[in-house]
Design an enzyme around this catalytic site. Sequence first.
Site, PDB file in Angstrom:
ATOM      1  N   ASP A 167       0.871  -1.163   0.000  1.00 36.70           N
ATOM      2  CA  ASP A 167       0.000   0.000   0.000  1.00 36.70           C
ATOM      3  C   ASP A 167       0.919   1.226   0.000  1.00 36.70           C
ATOM      4  O   ASP A 167       2.139   1.101   0.138  1.00 36.70           O
ATOM      5  CB  ASP A 167      -0.890  -0.045   1.246  1.00 36.70           C
ATOM      6  CG  ASP A 167      -1.738   1.193   1.408  1.00 36.70           C
ATOM      7  OD1 ASP A 167      -2.328   1.640   0.412  1.00 36.70           O
ATOM      8  OD2 ASP A 167      -1.795   1.722   2.528  1.00 36.70           O
ATOM      9  N   ASP A 170      -0.208   5.074   1.179  1.00 40.49           N
ATOM     10  CA  ASP A 170      -0.455   6.009   2.273  1.00 40.49           C
ATOM     11  C   ASP A 170      -0.410   5.302   3.623  1.00 40.49           C
ATOM     12  O   ASP A 170      -1.001   4.227   3.802  1.00 40.49           O
ATOM     13  CB  ASP A 170      -1.824   6.675   2.098  1.00 40.49           C
ATOM     14  CG  ASP A 170      -1.875   7.557   0.860  1.00 40.49           C
ATOM     15  OD1 ASP A 170      -0.890   8.268   0.598  1.00 40.49           O
ATOM     16  OD2 ASP A 170      -2.901   7.524   0.149  1.00 40.49           O
ATOM     17  N   ASP A 203      -3.492  12.178  -0.048  1.00 42.73           N
ATOM     18  CA  ASP A 203      -4.685  12.929  -0.459  1.00 42.73           C
ATOM     19  C   ASP A 203      -5.047  14.021   0.547  1.00 42.73           C
ATOM     20  O   ASP A 203      -5.494  15.105   0.156  1.00 42.73           O
ATOM     21  CB  ASP A 203      -5.875  11.981  -0.645  1.00 42.73           C
ATOM     22  CG  ASP A 203      -5.871  11.313  -2.011  1.00 42.73           C
ATOM     23  OD1 ASP A 203      -5.156  11.795  -2.912  1.00 42.73           O
ATOM     24  OD2 ASP A 203      -6.577  10.301  -2.174  1.00 42.73           O
ATOM     25  N   ASP A 250      -4.849   3.723  -3.288  1.00 43.20           N
ATOM     26  CA  ASP A 250      -6.001   4.571  -3.594  1.00 43.20           C
ATOM     27  C   ASP A 250      -5.596   6.044  -3.718  1.00 43.20           C
ATOM     28  O   ASP A 250      -6.439   6.929  -3.672  1.00 43.20           O
ATOM     29  CB  ASP A 250      -7.067   4.418  -2.500  1.00 43.20           C
ATOM     30  CG  ASP A 250      -8.465   4.688  -3.016  1.00 43.20           C
ATOM     31  OD1 ASP A 250      -8.603   5.018  -4.210  1.00 43.20           O
ATOM     32  OD2 ASP A 250      -9.427   4.575  -2.230  1.00 43.20           O
ATOM     33  N   ASP A 304      -1.946  -1.021   5.684  1.00 40.62           N
ATOM     34  CA  ASP A 304      -2.427  -0.492   6.961  1.00 40.62           C
ATOM     35  C   ASP A 304      -3.937  -0.339   7.037  1.00 40.62           C
ATOM     36  O   ASP A 304      -4.503  -0.342   8.124  1.00 40.62           O
ATOM     37  CB  ASP A 304      -1.801   0.889   7.215  1.00 40.62           C
ATOM     38  CG  ASP A 304      -2.421   1.950   6.328  1.00 40.62           C
ATOM     39  OD1 ASP A 304      -3.290   2.706   6.799  1.00 40.62           O
ATOM     40  OD2 ASP A 304      -2.083   1.998   5.142  1.00 40.62           O
TER      41      ASP A 304
END
Length: 238
Positions: free
Chosen positions: A8, A10, A19, A99, A179
Amino acid sequence: MKTLLVFDFDHTIVNDNSDTWIVQCAPNKKLPNVLQNSYEKGKWTEYMGRIFTYLGEQGIREDDMKRIMIAIPYTPGMTELLHFIGQNKDHFDCIIISDSNTIFIDWILTHADVNNVFDQVFTNPATFDRFGNLTVQNFHVHHCATCPRNLCKKKVLEEFVAKQASDGERYSKIVYIGDGSNDLCPVTFLKKGDIAMPREGYTLQKRIANEIELIDSSISVWSTGAEILSHLKRLLEE
């Protein structure tokens, strides 16, 4: 056979959310309440699109955004971990499923000179339009009921592993490092012998504990890149 490392981004590679970090570009580093409260569950990409439109209306341009984004801190020990992976690419393939968006991730990885560590980055496509405003699109269409509508990380992982297998690249194991809540779905794809690595104290660790019956892989909790690095070094010794 190689090990596949899946990251992942972030709160995993970087120690914040890219973001929400971009809000530092906004006047007084804040969004108007009506915009901040406009998020609808499962529609994060659309929400970020509204934020980028607002930033554009405030005269925020690419250089302003880039200056803010490359200042985002990496998670402790993470750059050392990534350099180790880069030095051992004959043992590891490495991908990101995130994402965030293509522009933020490219800026951040390139600034730290670790972009060559990753074989592929799967994230929401972003571009600057002719007015200089950042725009972002959903990564794909999927039918997973548990994931946000723009991205099912399990579908991405399944399709990547299948494509690699069709090209003759099969993995001895998969290590998934993340996470967040949306990392549970891809963790359920892991098999016995694979390793799920949730970050300590974050949502994925809690969700795994609550839904342990869905998990076939082993679980190894981490809090810094140094702990992941130690784990990977042990894998190389096996």
